[in-house]
Motif scaffolding. Structure first.
Motif, short mmCIF file in Angstrom:
data_model
loop_
_atom_site.label_atom_id
_atom_site.label_comp_id
_atom_site.label_asym_id
_atom_site.label_seq_id
_atom_site.Cartn_x
_atom_site.Cartn_y
_atom_site.Cartn_z
N LYS A 468 35.97 26.82 41.07
CA LYS A 468 35.59 27.07 39.66
C LYS A 468 36.62 26.48 38.69
O LYS A 468 36.28 26.05 37.59
CB LYS A 468 35.42 28.57 39.42
N GLU A 469 37.87 26.49 39.11
CA GLU A 469 38.92 25.91 38.26
C GLU A 469 38.83 24.39 38.23
O GLU A 469 38.96 23.76 37.18
CB GLU A 469 40.30 26.35 38.78
N LEU A 470 38.56 23.79 39.38
CA LEU A 470 38.51 22.32 39.46
C LEU A 470 37.41 21.73 38.59
O LEU A 470 37.62 20.72 37.92
CB LEU A 470 38.29 21.88 40.91
N VAL A 471 36.24 22.38 38.60
CA VAL A 471 35.09 21.79 37.91
C VAL A 471 35.15 21.96 36.40
O VAL A 471 34.26 21.49 35.68
CB VAL A 471 33.77 22.38 38.45
N LYS A 472 36.20 22.59 35.91
CA LYS A 472 36.37 22.72 34.46
C LYS A 472 36.83 21.41 33.80
O LYS A 472 36.81 21.29 32.58
CB LYS A 472 37.41 23.80 34.14
N MET A 473 37.26 20.44 34.61
CA MET A 473 37.93 19.27 34.04
C MET A 473 37.12 18.55 32.95
O MET A 473 37.67 18.23 31.89
CB MET A 473 38.35 18.29 35.12
N PRO A 474 35.84 18.24 33.16
CA PRO A 474 35.09 17.58 32.08
C PRO A 474 35.09 18.38 30.78
O PRO A 474 35.22 17.80 29.69
CB PRO A 474 33.67 17.44 32.66
N ASP A 475 34.96 19.70 30.88
CA ASP A 475 34.97 20.55 29.68
C ASP A 475 36.34 20.53 29.01
O ASP A 475 36.44 20.47 27.77
CB ASP A 475 34.61 21.99 30.04
N ILE A 476 37.40 20.60 29.81
CA ILE A 476 38.76 20.58 29.27
C ILE A 476 39.02 19.27 28.54
O ILE A 476 39.59 19.25 27.44
CB ILE A 476 39.81 20.77 30.39
N LEU A 477 38.57 18.17 29.13
CA LEU A 477 38.76 16.85 28.50
C LEU A 477 38.01 16.76 27.17
O LEU A 477 38.54 16.25 26.18
CB LEU A 477 38.28 15.74 29.44
N GLU A 478 36.79 17.25 27.16
CA GLU A 478 36.01 17.20 25.92
C GLU A 478 36.68 18.02 24.82
O GLU A 478 36.80 17.57 23.68
CB GLU A 478 34.59 17.69 26.15
N GLU A 479 37.13 19.22 25.17
CA GLU A 479 37.80 20.08 24.18
C GLU A 479 39.09 19.44 23.69
O GLU A 479 39.39 19.47 22.49
CB GLU A 479 38.08 21.44 24.80
N ALA A 480 39.87 18.88 24.61
CA ALA A 480 41.14 18.24 24.22
C ALA A 480 40.91 17.06 23.31
O ALA A 480 41.66 16.83 22.35
CB ALA A 480 41.90 17.80 25.48
N ALA A 481 39.85 16.30 23.58
CA ALA A 481 39.54 15.11 22.77
C ALA A 481 39.01 15.49 21.39
O ALA A 481 39.47 15.00 20.37
CB ALA A 481 38.55 14.22 23.50
N ARG A 482 38.03 16.38 21.36
CA ARG A 482 37.39 16.72 20.08
C ARG A 482 38.34 17.49 19.16
O ARG A 482 38.31 17.29 17.94
CB ARG A 482 36.14 17.56 20.34
#
Length: 545
Positions: A468-482
């Motif tokens: 569950k922690e690993l699959v957060k990466m796309p969401d984390i990237l989007e939040e960090a970028a936006r």
């Protein structure tokens, strides 16, 4: 994974809307978040409360309706909690599918394209070339560097730029400082005013300069010499700054842009004519003033001084014209220190008068304190305290410097704990994360002949928590970028490391010589994700420690 949930929720809202005929009701903006506790689901959504406020209905009733309209292909269960939150639990098959995606896409996992190839400039550091980079420059420097990496990962075309203030009084003072220190070294009785630069680096520059064939008693020759020394010292400082950033810090800019370039091709005269035509300037007390109060500034600003020389603000206007009109950047992000907070209004005004309102984004970062064993270390080279950026890197290492600077949200003051940064223990967050990567590498080395499974099976809660922690990466990237929040990356890396170490303590990959292929697949994905995050941060991912 949030995107998977959003598509399902949006479809449920459309069905609910169709059956209840909400004419003219657009799909609302709502949040999908990670709950603080696992018992509240994998994800929590507030959509029912958003809709209920528009329909003036009970949020729990709306939540029940949305739950009825949900398709259950991805959901294990959905619970309604509190005032109307939807607590969503995903099926393990959804997680397994995403886990496979990590090992298939490798370094491309998390890559997105919502940036749509938009050309975006990030200007950061841009310290005056009159002294060495200090520790505080690192905060903006590493943030800008990593933000560019993140924006590139989500589909933008970022360009990193260092703006060099290579003209003005501060540059003249640099040359004057070097010449006076040289004359003192030659035994001449020359005073050294406080307004001149006081650092030891001036003494070192004076040792390198050669003025032996100059008649220092000749005033005209001395004036020419000061001009030559000023130009030489400026280039020496720029070379020093570039070496520190590129070699020691790993920060490479796409362009080093000089302020003097703004004044080529009669740009000064053209811009003044433009401002006069727009009725944005006026003459007062022999100077030309810009009507900056029309753009939210607290007072009008001088653009051309009484002696005919331009101010910093006039250069800001020319720079905005160069970036938006000549080089066609669709967005510009400036990362500045807290001492530039008062400049934001005038910088925005410079963009607005050129019809680029909203295209400039200014990010302000707060100050940094150097702390050792709980006590603040005062900034003094003479006392042997490491305060320049290159000295800090030499003392604790570039990985620790990058990780520590990136860990803190820019809107908060930060303490750089030098003692902690030097520790080789689990208390040091960068060591903790890198050790997880190295530990996985060791296991993979022992099992490199083992075939990966055709079917994944996970029963332990520690396995599932790591996935569950690993699959957060796309969401984390989007939040960090936006949101321009690169501090999310180190905390995400720490989260992965924590879940992995917990998994490692409870779940054996190799047990009595037998390899659990599903767990092997899981740690391979873990290593890949850690490497991806650390690479974005510019931090190494060692295989051995």
């Amino acid at each position: 994974m949030k995107e998977v949930i959003k598509k399902q929720v949006d479809k449920a809202i459309e069905r609910y809307q169709k059956d209840n005929v909400w004419l003219g009701f657009a799909l609302p903006e709502y949040q999908i978040e990670y709950p603080d506790q696992e018992k509240f689901g994998d994800y929590s959504c507030n959509v029912a409360m958003v809709i209920a406020s528009k329909l003036r209905k009970n949020p729990r009733e709306v939540a029940e309706k949305i739950k009825e309209y949900l398709e259950w292909t991805s959901f294990e269960k959905v619970e309604i909690a509190g005032p109307g939150f939807l607590n969503i639990f995903l099926r393990q098959s959804v997680y397994n599918k995403e886990l496979k995606k990590i090992n298939e896409e490798k370094q491309n996992y998390g890559k997105q394209n919502f940036g749509e190839d938009k050309k975006i400039q990030i200007e950061f550091i841009s310290a005056n070339p009159t002294g060495p980079l200090h520790m505080g420059n690192g905060r903006g420097g590493f943030t800008g560097d990593v933000l560019a990496n993140v924006l590139r990962k989500v589909g933008y075309k970022p360009y990193k730029e260092y703006y060099i203030n290579d003209s003005g009084k501060q540059i003249d003072l640099l040359g004057e400082s070097v010449v006076r220190r040289y004359l003192q070294q030659e035994g001449m009785n020359v005073d050294y005013p406080e307004e001149l630069y006081q650092g030891d680096y001036i003494i070192e520059l004076a040792k390198k300069v050669d003025l032996k064939n100059v008649k220092l008693t000749d005033q005209k020759a001395l004036v020419r010499t000061k001009k030559r020394v000023t130009e030489w010292a400026l280039e020496e400082m720029i070379v020093n700054v570039r070496e520190v950033l590129e070699i020691k810090c790993g920060i490479k800019f796409n362009q080093w842009f000089r302020e003097s370039q703004l004044y080529e091709n009669d740009n000064k005269e053209k811009m003044l004519a433009f401002l006069k035509e727009k009725d944005l300037v006026y003459l007062k007390e022999g100077a030309i003033w810009f009507k900056s109060t029309k753009f939210g500034d607290d007072k009008d600003r001088v653009v051309i001084k009484q002696d005919g020389k331009p101010t910093y603000f006039f250069s800001d206007i020319l720079y905005a014209d160069n970036r938006f009109n000549k080089r066609k950047y669709e967005k510009v992000i400036m990362i500045l220190g807290a001492d530039h907070h008062g400049d934001v209004a005038r910088l925005q005004a410079a963009s607005e008068i050129l019809d680029h309102k909203g295209q400039l984004e200014v990010i302000i970062y707060q100050n940094v304190r150097l702390v050792f064993k709980g006590k603040e270390l005062k900034m003094s080279k003479r006392k042997g305290v490491f305060v320049t950026l290159d000295e800090l890197v030499d003392e604790v290492g570039i990985d620790a410097v990058r990780f520590f600077f990136l860990m803190n949200s820019l809107d908060k003051h930060m303490d750089f704990d030098m003692a902690l940064a030097k520790q080789k223990s689990e208390k040091n967050p960068v060591y903790y994360v890198q050790y997880a990567h190295a530990r996985i590498s060791s296991i993979l080395e022992k099992t490199k002949k083992t075939e990966m499974p055709s079917r994944l099976e996970f029963t332990s809660e520690h396995e599932k928590a790591l996935i569950k922690e690993l699959v957060k990466m796309p969401d984390i990237l989007e939040e960090a970028a936006r949101n321009r929040e690169v501090h999310k990356l180190p905390f995400y890396a720490i989260g992965i490391a924590r879940k992995f170490h917990n998994f490692y303590n409870h779940c054996r990959v190799i047990d009595n010589g037998e390899v659990n292929a599903s767990r092997l697949f899981l740690i391979k994905a873990t290593k890949q994700t850690l490497a991806n995050v650390l690479t974005l941060m510019g931090v190494s991912a060692p295989n051995k420690m």
